[in-house]
Design a protein around this motif. Structure first.
Motif, PDB file in Angstrom:
ATOM      1  N   GLY A   9      84.219 -49.153   0.195  1.00 29.15           N
ATOM      2  CA  GLY A   9      83.036 -48.388  -0.203  1.00 29.15           C
ATOM      3  C   GLY A   9      82.088 -48.011   0.912  1.00 29.15           C
ATOM      4  O   GLY A   9      82.153 -46.905   1.441  1.00 29.15           O
ATOM      5  N   TYR A  10      81.195 -48.954   1.308  1.00 30.76           N
ATOM      6  CA  TYR A  10      80.122 -48.632   2.235  1.00 30.76           C
ATOM      7  C   TYR A  10      80.186 -49.503   3.497  1.00 30.76           C
ATOM      8  O   TYR A  10      80.569 -50.673   3.432  1.00 30.76           O
ATOM      9  CB  TYR A  10      78.757 -48.880   1.575  1.00 30.76           C
ATOM     10  N   PRO A  11      79.769 -48.945   4.640  1.00 31.21           N
ATOM     11  CA  PRO A  11      79.588 -49.796   5.815  1.00 31.21           C
ATOM     12  C   PRO A  11      78.354 -50.673   5.652  1.00 31.21           C
ATOM     13  O   PRO A  11      77.458 -50.350   4.871  1.00 31.21           O
ATOM     14  CB  PRO A  11      79.400 -48.797   6.959  1.00 31.21           C
ATOM     15  N   PRO A  20      81.725 -44.173  -3.911  1.00 31.23           N
ATOM     16  CA  PRO A  20      82.482 -45.163  -3.141  1.00 31.23           C
ATOM     17  C   PRO A  20      83.888 -45.319  -3.702  1.00 31.23           C
ATOM     18  O   PRO A  20      84.115 -45.226  -4.910  1.00 31.23           O
ATOM     19  CB  PRO A  20      81.670 -46.450  -3.333  1.00 31.23           C
ATOM     20  N   ARG A  21      84.815 -45.536  -2.810  1.00 32.45           N
ATOM     21  CA  ARG A  21      86.198 -45.782  -3.222  1.00 32.45           C
ATOM     22  C   ARG A  21      86.878 -46.645  -2.173  1.00 32.45           C
ATOM     23  O   ARG A  21      86.462 -46.657  -1.002  1.00 32.45           O
ATOM     24  CB  ARG A  21      86.962 -44.472  -3.409  1.00 32.45           C
ATOM     25  N   LYS A  22      87.903 -47.341  -2.582  1.00 30.01           N
ATOM     26  CA  LYS A  22      88.669 -48.156  -1.643  1.00 30.01           C
ATOM     27  C   LYS A  22      89.619 -47.241  -0.874  1.00 30.01           C
ATOM     28  O   LYS A  22      90.321 -46.413  -1.458  1.00 30.01           O
ATOM     29  CB  LYS A  22      89.442 -49.237  -2.387  1.00 30.01           C
ATOM     30  N   ILE A  23      89.607 -47.389   0.455  1.00 31.18           N
ATOM     31  CA  ILE A  23      90.447 -46.558   1.316  1.00 31.18           C
ATOM     32  C   ILE A  23      91.356 -47.457   2.138  1.00 31.18           C
ATOM     33  O   ILE A  23      90.883 -48.389   2.806  1.00 31.18           O
ATOM     34  CB  ILE A  23      89.595 -45.697   2.267  1.00 31.18           C
ATOM     35  N   ALA A  24      92.640 -47.187   2.098  1.00 31.51           N
ATOM     36  CA  ALA A  24      93.603 -47.871   2.961  1.00 31.51           C
ATOM     37  C   ALA A  24      93.777 -47.010   4.206  1.00 31.51           C
ATOM     38  O   ALA A  24      94.380 -45.933   4.159  1.00 31.51           O
ATOM     39  CB  ALA A  24      94.927 -48.073   2.241  1.00 31.51           C
ATOM     40  N   LEU A  25      93.215 -47.474   5.316  1.00 34.86           N
ATOM     41  CA  LEU A  25      93.198 -46.693   6.560  1.00 34.86           C
ATOM     42  C   LEU A  25      94.368 -47.144   7.437  1.00 34.86           C
ATOM     43  O   LEU A  25      94.351 -48.224   8.024  1.00 34.86           O
ATOM     44  CB  LEU A  25      91.869 -46.907   7.278  1.00 34.86           C
ATOM     45  N   GLY A  26      95.393 -46.313   7.494  1.00 36.75           N
ATOM     46  CA  GLY A  26      96.569 -46.640   8.278  1.00 36.75           C
ATOM     47  C   GLY A  26      96.361 -46.391   9.761  1.00 36.75           C
ATOM     48  O   GLY A  26      95.374 -45.781  10.177  1.00 36.75           O
ATOM     49  N   PRO A  27      97.282 -46.858  10.604  1.00 40.41           N
ATOM     50  CA  PRO A  27      97.183 -46.617  12.045  1.00 40.41           C
ATOM     51  C   PRO A  27      97.054 -45.126  12.349  1.00 40.41           C
ATOM     52  O   PRO A  27      97.781 -44.300  11.797  1.00 40.41           O
ATOM     53  CB  PRO A  27      98.504 -47.191  12.573  1.00 40.41           C
ATOM     54  N   ARG A  40      78.727 -52.631  10.640  1.00 41.20           N
ATOM     55  CA  ARG A  40      80.006 -53.312  10.423  1.00 41.20           C
ATOM     56  C   ARG A  40      80.820 -52.452   9.463  1.00 41.20           C
ATOM     57  O   ARG A  40      80.357 -52.122   8.367  1.00 41.20           O
ATOM     58  CB  ARG A  40      79.805 -54.709   9.845  1.00 41.20           C
ATOM     59  N   ALA A  41      82.025 -52.106   9.875  1.00 42.76           N
ATOM     60  CA  ALA A  41      82.876 -51.265   9.029  1.00 42.76           C
ATOM     61  C   ALA A  41      83.244 -51.983   7.741  1.00 42.76           C
ATOM     62  O   ALA A  41      83.304 -51.379   6.670  1.00 42.76           O
ATOM     63  CB  ALA A  41      84.133 -50.857   9.785  1.00 42.76           C
ATOM     64  N   THR A  42      83.493 -53.277   7.836  1.00 43.79           N
ATOM     65  CA  THR A  42      83.789 -54.134   6.691  1.00 43.79           C
ATOM     66  C   THR A  42      82.990 -55.422   6.879  1.00 43.79           C
ATOM     67  O   THR A  42      82.542 -55.728   7.995  1.00 43.79           O
ATOM     68  CB  THR A  42      85.292 -54.458   6.598  1.00 43.79           C
ATOM     69  N   GLY A  60      75.998 -43.373   3.462  1.00 41.46           N
ATOM     70  CA  GLY A  60      77.047 -42.867   2.590  1.00 41.46           C
ATOM     71  C   GLY A  60      78.274 -43.756   2.591  1.00 41.46           C
ATOM     72  O   GLY A  60      78.520 -44.525   3.511  1.00 41.46           O
ATOM     73  N   ALA A  61      79.061 -43.647   1.526  1.00 45.95           N
ATOM     74  CA  ALA A  61      80.317 -44.391   1.435  1.00 45.95           C
ATOM     75  C   ALA A  61      81.323 -43.838   2.439  1.00 45.95           C
ATOM     76  O   ALA A  61      81.235 -42.681   2.870  1.00 45.95           O
ATOM     77  CB  ALA A  61      80.882 -44.282   0.017  1.00 45.95           C
ATOM     78  N   TRP A  62      82.259 -44.664   2.820  1.00 42.56           N
ATOM     79  CA  TRP A  62      83.341 -44.210   3.693  1.00 42.56           C
ATOM     80  C   TRP A  62      84.166 -43.151   2.974  1.00 42.56           C
ATOM     81  O   TRP A  62      84.507 -43.294   1.803  1.00 42.56           O
ATOM     82  CB  TRP A  62      84.263 -45.359   4.077  1.00 42.56           C
TER      83      TRP A  62
END
Length: 316
Positions: free
Chosen positions: A203-205, A239-246, A274-276, A299-301
């Protein structure tokens, strides 16, 4: 929209590239002593203290004016063609330091900015250098009045970076130059996964405004999203959950208003991000001029297309 001044991007991921560019430019102008340097290395011998002129006039027993001393930086001598300065790190760990000086301009009789940076200035260390005024000699009978415009520093361990080796966290985080108009400010915070594992964003930093002394700024509400500040800023996505790949990137937006009414204006040059919740902190310098509102929207990521992402995808 107004482009933010150069201090807003203090020692971001571009800092090493900027350091190299500054050094090259200074070599071309015969002023290599003022180039960006690393801690413990003195400038070129041509920057010997006092060779430019005389110490600036001061009142005995009184602190130096902010234009002559600020945030560990000090103008030590002023001459007709150049000035000299020193930057000292009073902290207990290495800091990256950037100081913007105003020096006599080539035309118009005003001042123009010259920026000097030091990467990883050791605790208690002092870096000295020289500012050469551009153009011809200053008019006879006048005393140049160079000044310190801003002095900013971040712990080297928390400095943002977009180049070089990937941090141990596997994440790069930095702020952009931002924009502003009619009292509304917005700065983008960018995140890139330069590691080999997928990172999940929730969601958010986490955002913490800091004052000029790097202390948490009291009286500021950090809001989730920018709806209470303004619409259409890019901080409105849910906000939403994001799976950030390489190789993939994400972006958040900090938004605020510089509205001044009754009360004391609040300024936060720095923001610790902090990103997370378990990520290492990164200190960016968006120069928050919050006025008397005391509100900052984060804002949310959201997923962001990056060069790394594009290059990682197969061609169609």
């Amino acid at each position: 929209m107004r482009q933010n001044p150069s201090p807003r991007g203090l020692l971001t991921g571009r800092r090493r590239a900027a350091a190299a560019a500054t050094a090259a430019a200074l070599l071309l102008t015969g002023c290599a002593s003022a180039a960006t340097t690393a801690s413990g290395r003195s400038p070129d011998a041509s920057g010997t203290p006092g060779s430019c002129g005389t110490p600036p006039p001061t009142v005995p027993g009184a602190p130096q004016p902010a234009g002559l001393a600020q945030g560990g930086a000090r103008i030590t001598s002023i001459g007709p063609l150049c000035a000299e300065y020193e930057m000292t790190n009073p902290n207990g760990e290495p800091y990256d330091v950037t100081v913007v000086f105003g020096v006599p301009a080539m035309v118009g009789g005003g001042l123009e900015n010259q920026s000097r940076s030091v990467i990883a200035l050791a605790p208690g260390a002092t870096e000295r250098g020289r500012l050469v005024y551009p153009g011809a000699t200053v008019r006879s009978g006048t005393r140049p009045q160079p000044r310190i415009v801003t002095a900013r520093s971040v712990p080297t361990a928390e400095a943002p970076d977009t180049g070089g080796p990937c941090p141990s966290s596997g994440l790069r985080l930095y702020a952009d130059e931002g924009s502003a108009a009619m009292g509304l400010r917005a700065v983008g915070v960018h995140l890139r996964n330069c590691g080999t594992a997928t990172v999940t964003l929730e969601g958010y930093p986490q955002v913490q405004p800091l004052d000029a002394g790097h202390k948490p700024l009291d009286g500021v509400r950090v809001l989730r999203g920018g709806a209470e500040i303004a619409s259409g800023t890019g901080a409105d996505d849910p906000p939403r959950k994001i799976a950030l790949g390489p190789g993939e990137g994400a972006r958040s937006v900090l938004v605020w208003r510089n509205t001044t009414e009754a009360g004391t204006p609040r300024n936060a040059p720095y923001v610790r991000v902090r990103a997370t919740p378990d990520a290492a902190p990164v200190m960016v310098t968006p120069e928050l001029d919050l006025g008397t509102t005391g509100r900052l929207g984060a804002g949310a990521w959201v997923r962001e297309e990056t060069n790394d992402t594009a290059s990682a995808r197969p061609a169609p």
